[in-house]
Design a protein around this motif. Structure first.
Motif, PDB file in Angstrom:
ATOM      1  N   GLN A   1      -3.766   6.919   9.854  1.00 11.97           N
ATOM      2  CA  GLN A   1      -4.336   7.328   8.693  1.00 11.97           C
ATOM      3  C   GLN A   1      -3.233   7.567   7.615  1.00 11.97           C
ATOM      4  O   GLN A   1      -2.947   8.711   7.429  1.00 11.97           O
ATOM      5  CB  GLN A   1      -5.138   8.552   8.915  1.00 11.97           C
ATOM      6  N   LEU A   2      -2.741   6.421   7.284  1.00 14.07           N
ATOM      7  CA  LEU A   2      -1.547   6.725   6.154  1.00 14.07           C
ATOM      8  C   LEU A   2      -2.125   6.501   4.907  1.00 14.07           C
ATOM      9  O   LEU A   2      -3.269   5.818   4.699  1.00 14.07           O
ATOM     10  CB  LEU A   2      -0.294   5.617   6.321  1.00 14.07           C
ATOM     11  N   PHE A   3      -1.488   6.902   3.698  1.00 15.88           N
ATOM     12  CA  PHE A   3      -1.979   6.535   2.371  1.00 15.88           C
ATOM     13  C   PHE A   3      -0.904   5.397   1.827  1.00 15.88           C
ATOM     14  O   PHE A   3       0.053   5.324   1.546  1.00 15.88           O
ATOM     15  CB  PHE A   3      -1.439   7.972   1.586  1.00 15.88           C
ATOM     16  N   ALA A   4      -1.815   4.354   2.120  1.00 14.90           N
ATOM     17  CA  ALA A   4      -1.205   2.913   2.062  1.00 14.90           C
ATOM     18  C   ALA A   4      -0.281   2.822   0.684  1.00 14.90           C
ATOM     19  O   ALA A   4       0.658   2.108   0.829  1.00 14.90           O
ATOM     20  CB  ALA A   4      -2.185   1.862   1.980  1.00 14.90           C
ATOM     21  N   PRO A   5      -1.020   3.278  -0.601  1.00 16.63           N
ATOM     22  CA  PRO A   5      -0.159   2.958  -1.654  1.00 16.63           C
ATOM     23  C   PRO A   5       0.975   3.825  -1.976  1.00 16.63           C
ATOM     24  O   PRO A   5       1.906   3.638  -2.831  1.00 16.63           O
ATOM     25  CB  PRO A   5      -1.052   2.981  -3.074  1.00 16.63           C
ATOM     26  N   MET A   6       1.223   4.776  -1.044  1.00 11.73           N
ATOM     27  CA  MET A   6       2.428   5.823  -1.050  1.00 11.73           C
ATOM     28  C   MET A   6       3.481   5.225  -0.452  1.00 11.73           C
ATOM     29  O   MET A   6       3.358   4.523   0.658  1.00 11.73           O
ATOM     30  CB  MET A   6       1.970   7.154  -0.625  1.00 11.73           C
ATOM     31  N   THR A   7       4.792   5.408  -0.436  1.00  8.20           N
ATOM     32  CA  THR A   7       5.779   5.243   0.348  1.00  8.20           C
ATOM     33  C   THR A   7       5.871   6.287   1.520  1.00  8.20           C
ATOM     34  O   THR A   7       5.251   7.003   1.816  1.00  8.20           O
ATOM     35  CB  THR A   7       7.395   5.434  -0.395  1.00  8.20           C
ATOM     36  N   VAL A   8       6.623   5.506   2.732  1.00  7.11           N
ATOM     37  CA  VAL A   8       6.734   6.173   3.983  1.00  7.11           C
ATOM     38  C   VAL A   8       7.246   7.750   3.653  1.00  7.11           C
ATOM     39  O   VAL A   8       6.633   8.509   4.124  1.00  7.11           O
ATOM     40  CB  VAL A   8       7.847   5.371   4.793  1.00  7.11           C
ATOM     41  N   LYS A   9       8.145   7.922   2.866  1.00  6.93           N
ATOM     42  CA  LYS A   9       8.591   9.326   2.597  1.00  6.93           C
ATOM     43  C   LYS A   9       7.713   9.863   1.974  1.00  6.93           C
ATOM     44  O   LYS A   9       7.522  11.406   2.241  1.00  6.93           O
ATOM     45  CB  LYS A   9       9.993   9.371   1.714  1.00  6.93           C
ATOM     46  N   GLU A  10       6.918   9.547   0.957  1.00  4.44           N
ATOM     47  CA  GLU A  10       5.662  10.310   0.503  1.00  4.44           C
ATOM     48  C   GLU A  10       4.833  10.663   1.454  1.00  4.44           C
ATOM     49  O   GLU A  10       4.301  11.932   1.262  1.00  4.44           O
ATOM     50  CB  GLU A  10       5.107   9.391  -0.921  1.00  4.44           C
TER      51      GLU A  10
ATOM     52  N   ARG B   1      13.914   6.468   7.930  1.00  2.00           N
ATOM     53  CA  ARG B   1      14.891   6.612   6.926  1.00  2.00           C
ATOM     54  C   ARG B   1      15.260   5.428   6.319  1.00  2.00           C
ATOM     55  O   ARG B   1      15.292   5.032   5.166  1.00  2.00           O
ATOM     56  CB  ARG B   1      16.199   7.325   7.440  1.00  2.00           C
ATOM     57  N   GLU B   2      15.260   4.242   7.269  1.00  2.00           N
ATOM     58  CA  GLU B   2      15.508   2.940   6.442  1.00  2.00           C
ATOM     59  C   GLU B   2      14.561   2.472   5.698  1.00  2.00           C
ATOM     60  O   GLU B   2      14.861   1.970   4.896  1.00  2.00           O
ATOM     61  CB  GLU B   2      15.683   2.003   7.822  1.00  2.00           C
ATOM     62  N   ARG B   3      13.253   3.066   6.003  1.00  2.00           N
ATOM     63  CA  ARG B   3      11.979   2.506   5.405  1.00  2.00           C
ATOM     64  C   ARG B   3      11.404   3.541   4.427  1.00  2.00           C
ATOM     65  O   ARG B   3      10.234   3.259   4.150  1.00  2.00           O
ATOM     66  CB  ARG B   3      10.945   1.875   6.372  1.00  2.00           C
ATOM     67  N   GLU B   4      12.159   4.508   4.151  1.00  2.00           N
ATOM     68  CA  GLU B   4      11.428   5.434   3.579  1.00  2.00           C
ATOM     69  C   GLU B   4      11.099   5.176   1.957  1.00  2.00           C
ATOM     70  O   GLU B   4      10.096   5.958   1.439  1.00  2.00           O
ATOM     71  CB  GLU B   4      12.390   6.740   3.423  1.00  2.00           C
ATOM     72  N   ARG B   5      11.548   4.186   1.458  1.00  2.00           N
ATOM     73  CA  ARG B   5      10.804   3.760   0.136  1.00  2.00           C
ATOM     74  C   ARG B   5       9.965   2.563   0.346  1.00  2.00           C
ATOM     75  O   ARG B   5       9.257   1.999  -0.842  1.00  2.00           O
ATOM     76  CB  ARG B   5      12.066   3.228  -0.769  1.00  2.00           C
ATOM     77  N   GLN B   6       9.715   2.177   1.442  1.00  2.00           N
ATOM     78  CA  GLN B   6       8.684   1.193   1.833  1.00  2.00           C
ATOM     79  C   GLN B   6       7.169   1.668   1.577  1.00  2.00           C
ATOM     80  O   GLN B   6       6.999   2.784   2.184  1.00  2.00           O
ATOM     81  CB  GLN B   6       8.683   0.549   2.991  1.00  2.00           C
ATOM     82  N   LEU B   7       6.336   0.910   0.993  1.00  2.00           N
ATOM     83  CA  LEU B   7       4.877   1.306   0.911  1.00  2.00           C
ATOM     84  C   LEU B   7       4.329   1.405   2.476  1.00  2.00           C
ATOM     85  O   LEU B   7       4.173   0.483   3.113  1.00  2.00           O
ATOM     86  CB  LEU B   7       4.223   0.403   0.176  1.00  2.00           C
ATOM     87  N   ALA B   8       3.714   2.517   2.744  1.00  2.00           N
ATOM     88  CA  ALA B   8       2.827   2.695   4.086  1.00  2.00           C
ATOM     89  C   ALA B   8       2.221   1.461   4.333  1.00  2.00           C
ATOM     90  O   ALA B   8       2.225   1.095   5.610  1.00  2.00           O
ATOM     91  CB  ALA B   8       2.436   3.964   3.873  1.00  2.00           C
ATOM     92  N   GLY B   9       1.410   0.946   3.469  1.00  2.00           N
ATOM     93  CA  GLY B   9       0.373   0.098   3.526  1.00  2.00           C
ATOM     94  C   GLY B   9       0.971  -1.286   4.013  1.00  2.00           C
ATOM     95  O   GLY B   9       0.393  -2.202   4.511  1.00  2.00           O
TER      96      GLY B   9
END
Ligand SMILES: Nc1ncnc2c1ncn2[C@@H]1O[C@H](COP(=O)(O)OP(=O)(O)O)[C@@H](O)[C@H]1O
Ligand SMILES: [Mg+2]
Length: 141
Positions: free
Chosen positions: A86-95, A128-136
């Motif tokens: 249950q991730l917020f798809a349009p937000m980044t991993v870090k967000e 950390r490597e993917r903190e800027r990637q969109l969760a979706g």
């Protein structure tokens, strides 16, 4: 830390939890095992306030939480990590991670949040490597 006494809950006419009692002390890790449909998720949802306890008491750090709404229970420090992705798809991993720390921000504990984030990145360096990637856009694995 968490004391559940004679708790009953369910859905409509279906009673799922029947006089459930358990005590969990600070620092303990407790596992609940049971067949599909036994009521494990229902127990966690009841403790988190997502479904109401019909009777019994739930104490977290000596405070009765059995009748509190979920957001108040979270602010006291008792959180449920739901099953499923249950991730917020349009937000980044870090967000997504920081959203879990929202109550700490509200309590002005930014330093604690930064420390926690470092600890989590230490445990799961990929985050950390993917903190800027969109969760979706993450793969299921
Ligand atoms: N939202 C719901 N509405 C009605 N019945 C539900 C709901 N969620 C779970 N149940 C029922 O409650 C019982 C316990 O389910 P659950 O707590 O999900 O079990 P477990 O997590 O141990 O597999 C099952 O009989 C299930 O069908
Ligand atoms: Mg379940």
């Amino acid at each position: 830390m968490l004391r559940i006494k004679n708790v009953e809950s369910g859905y409509g006419r279906l009673k799922v939890l029947k006089k459930v009692t358990m005590h969990i002390r600070a620092g303990e890790i407790v596992t609940i095992i049971g067949a599909n449909g036994a009521g494990k998720t229902s127990l966690l949802k009841t403790v988190s306030g997502l479904i109401p306890a019909r009777s019994g008491e739930i104490l977290f750090d000596m405070k009765e939480i059995g009748k509190l709404p979920p957001e108040k229970i979270v602010f006291l420090g008792c959180s449920l990590v739901p099953e499923g992705r249950q991730l917020f798809a349009p937000m980044t991993v870090k967000e997504n991670i920081l959203l879990g720390a929202y109550p700490q921000y509200r309590k002005k504990r930014g330093d604690q949040v930064r420390e926690d984030l470092e600890r989590i990145y230490g445990l799961f360096p990929r985050l950390r490597e993917r903190e800027r990637q969109l969760a979706g856009t993450l793969s299921g694995g």
